[in-house]
Design a protein around this motif. Structure first.
Motif, PDB file in Angstrom:
ATOM      1  N   GLU A 129       0.811  -1.225   0.000  1.00  0.00           N
ATOM      2  CA  GLU A 129       0.000   0.000   0.000  1.00  0.00           C
ATOM      3  C   GLU A 129       0.837   1.264   0.000  1.00  0.00           C
ATOM      4  O   GLU A 129       0.380   2.334  -0.381  1.00  0.00           O
ATOM      5  CB  GLU A 129      -0.913   0.007   1.234  1.00  0.00           C
ATOM      6  N   ASN A 130       2.082   1.146   0.445  1.00  0.00           N
ATOM      7  CA  ASN A 130       2.966   2.305   0.406  1.00  0.00           C
ATOM      8  C   ASN A 130       3.470   2.571  -1.004  1.00  0.00           C
ATOM      9  O   ASN A 130       4.037   3.628  -1.276  1.00  0.00           O
ATOM     10  CB  ASN A 130       4.167   2.101   1.334  1.00  0.00           C
ATOM     11  N   SER A 131       3.323   1.597  -1.892  1.00  0.00           N
ATOM     12  CA  SER A 131       3.791   1.775  -3.268  1.00  0.00           C
ATOM     13  C   SER A 131       2.652   2.170  -4.192  1.00  0.00           C
ATOM     14  O   SER A 131       2.821   3.004  -5.070  1.00  0.00           O
ATOM     15  CB  SER A 131       4.389   0.475  -3.810  1.00  0.00           C
ATOM     16  N   LEU A 132       1.518   1.546  -4.000  1.00  0.00           N
ATOM     17  CA  LEU A 132       0.410   1.781  -4.923  1.00  0.00           C
ATOM     18  C   LEU A 132      -0.915   1.789  -4.168  1.00  0.00           C
ATOM     19  O   LEU A 132      -1.265   0.817  -3.508  1.00  0.00           O
ATOM     20  CB  LEU A 132       0.375   0.679  -5.991  1.00  0.00           C
ATOM     21  N   GLN A 133      -1.608   2.904  -4.287  1.00  0.00           N
ATOM     22  CA  GLN A 133      -2.925   3.015  -3.657  1.00  0.00           C
ATOM     23  C   GLN A 133      -3.949   3.258  -4.754  1.00  0.00           C
ATOM     24  O   GLN A 133      -3.640   3.920  -5.748  1.00  0.00           O
ATOM     25  CB  GLN A 133      -2.931   4.192  -2.690  1.00  0.00           C
ATOM     26  N   VAL A 134      -5.125   2.719  -4.562  1.00  0.00           N
ATOM     27  CA  VAL A 134      -6.151   2.827  -5.598  1.00  0.00           C
ATOM     28  C   VAL A 134      -7.408   3.463  -5.028  1.00  0.00           C
ATOM     29  O   VAL A 134      -7.920   3.029  -3.995  1.00  0.00           O
ATOM     30  CB  VAL A 134      -6.489   1.438  -6.183  1.00  0.00           C
ATOM     31  N   TYR A 135      -7.885   4.498  -5.695  1.00  0.00           N
ATOM     32  CA  TYR A 135      -9.143   5.140  -5.325  1.00  0.00           C
ATOM     33  C   TYR A 135     -10.108   5.023  -6.488  1.00  0.00           C
ATOM     34  O   TYR A 135      -9.704   5.107  -7.648  1.00  0.00           O
ATOM     35  CB  TYR A 135      -8.935   6.621  -5.001  1.00  0.00           C
TER      36      TYR A 135
END
Ligand SMILES: NC(=O)c1ccc[n+]([C@@H]2O[C@H](COP(=O)([O-])OP(=O)(O)OC[C@H]3O[C@@H](n4cnc5c(N)ncnc54)[C@H](OP(=O)(O)O)[C@@H]3O)[C@@H](O)[C@H]2O)c1
Length: 332
Positions: A129-135
């Motif tokens: 989650e520190n590399s890629l977050q999705v909204y």
């Protein structure tokens, strides 16, 4: 919380040398099989999503060498990796996928704003989650653009778009007017003024949409609306760079109108040609466009500038920030 990297695209990146890593990332077909499932964090609909692996990763096919990437000794943003958080809008598209893969390979934190977060799951697999977050969000809907999406974001790369001519991708009124004008206006209006750079992918021909042959491409307004979006960005007060690609080649061909109508072919187009004043006509590899977007984030001289971009056969700047800086300066 750190989670082990288990990703069909990115696993080879961790063990290979940097140049080879990027080459693998960009040249490998991004897998599309839905072997990852997505877990929603919080409520349905808008909000943050977490990617979780549910099956074995696919093998990554090594492709023929692209020497510029392999030869590069440094890559844009590497040293600043921990301080940047790049919001990519349109990260599931042809250019967007390459932008995201490349940011991940550089350890630059990314956040995606997507209409369908599951696409991120199948494209990029499980990520820390520190590399890629999705909204989840649709740029046409201002209500989707909740301030929490932009919290902590330092840079933005927007490569949204739809087909120039009516297609299935217009379903639900996802037309050029709605995406390239309403969507850009909504997005830019929602961005905090603290953003250090907004890179917008637009198109060549936007200043000439009434002239043949551009007027044909503009039959449904795509160039006109892209120009309106550009103008909104220019007047927003946010430091920007606008990249206007020629006809896109290489990589996923998601925009069938432009690519199949004009019979695009993939090629070894690595040498970059930049222009100013909307005079350039030609093609450009999606890989090159993605790299230009990432490089522009860090090059001061690209601030408040608009570039047209083509690529031709030959050696190019690869991922070398110095070569990109020289290139951008050469057309200043
Ligand atoms: N094709 C060409 O030859 C050509 C030439 C010059 C310029 N361009 C422009 O270059 C840019 C990148 O092209 P591309 O081929 O990489 O684009 P693409 O594959 O068509 O990807 C477009 C992206 O925009 C997203 N998107 C569409 N509508 C959206 C909405 N309402 N809200 C949020 N996201 C939305 C799509 O997500 P979904 O998965 O949700 O649809 C997708 O991720 C586009 O602006 C394109 O118009 C293309």
């Amino acid at each position: 919380m750190a989670v082990g990297c288990f990703n069909p695209v990115l696993t080879p990146l961790v063990s290979a040398p940097p140049g080879r890593r990027l080459r693998s990332a960009l040249l490998s077909r991004l897998p599309t099989a839905s072997f990852h499932r997505l877990l929603a964090c919080g409520s349905e609909g808008r909000g943050r999503w977490r990617l979780e692996a549910a099956a074995e990763p696919q093998a990554v096919q090594e492709q023929p060498a692209r020497t510029e990437a392999s030869d590069a000794t440094s890559t844009a943003g590497g040293s600043e990796a921990s301080s940047k958080l790049v919001l990519v809008v349109g990260g599931t598209g042809g250019v967007g996928q390459l932008v995201v893969a490349s940011l991940l390979s550089r350890n630059i934190k990314s956040r995606l704003l997507l209409r369908d977060p599951e696409k991120a799951s199948s494209l990029f697999g499980k990520q820390d989650e520190n590399s890629l977050q999705v909204y989840k969000g649709d740029t046409r809907n201002p209500n989707d653009l909740d301030p929490q999406i932009f919290e902590g974001v330092t840079h933005v790369i927007c490569c949204t778009g739809t087909t120039a001519f009516p297609s299935k991708r217009w379903d639900g009124d996802n037309t050029p007017e709605r995406v390239d004008w309403d969507g850009i206006r909504n997005l830019v209006s929602a961005l905090p003024q603290t953003i250090k750079r907004l890179v917008l992918v637009s198109s060549i021909g936007v200043t000439k949409y009434n002239e043949i042959p551009w007027s044909i491409m503009n039959l449904f307004g795509v160039l006109k609306y892209k120009k309106m979006g550009e103008d909104f960005v220019r007047n927003s007060g946010i430091p920007f760079t606008i990249i206007r690609p020629g006809r896109l080649t290489d990589g996923p061909y998601t925009s069938y109108d432009l690519n199949t109508l004009l019979k695009a072919t993939a090629g070894e187009r690595r040498a970059v040609v930049l222009g100013k004043g909307d005079q350039l006509v030609g093609e450009v590899s999606r890989l090159v466009v993605a790299e230009a977007c990432i490089q522009a984030l860090d090059i001061d001289s690209t601030e408040r500038q608009i570039y047209e971009i083509n690529s031709v056969k030959g050696e190019g700047p690869g991922t070398d920030p110095q070569k990109w800086e020289e290139l951008f300066r050469s057309v200043q």
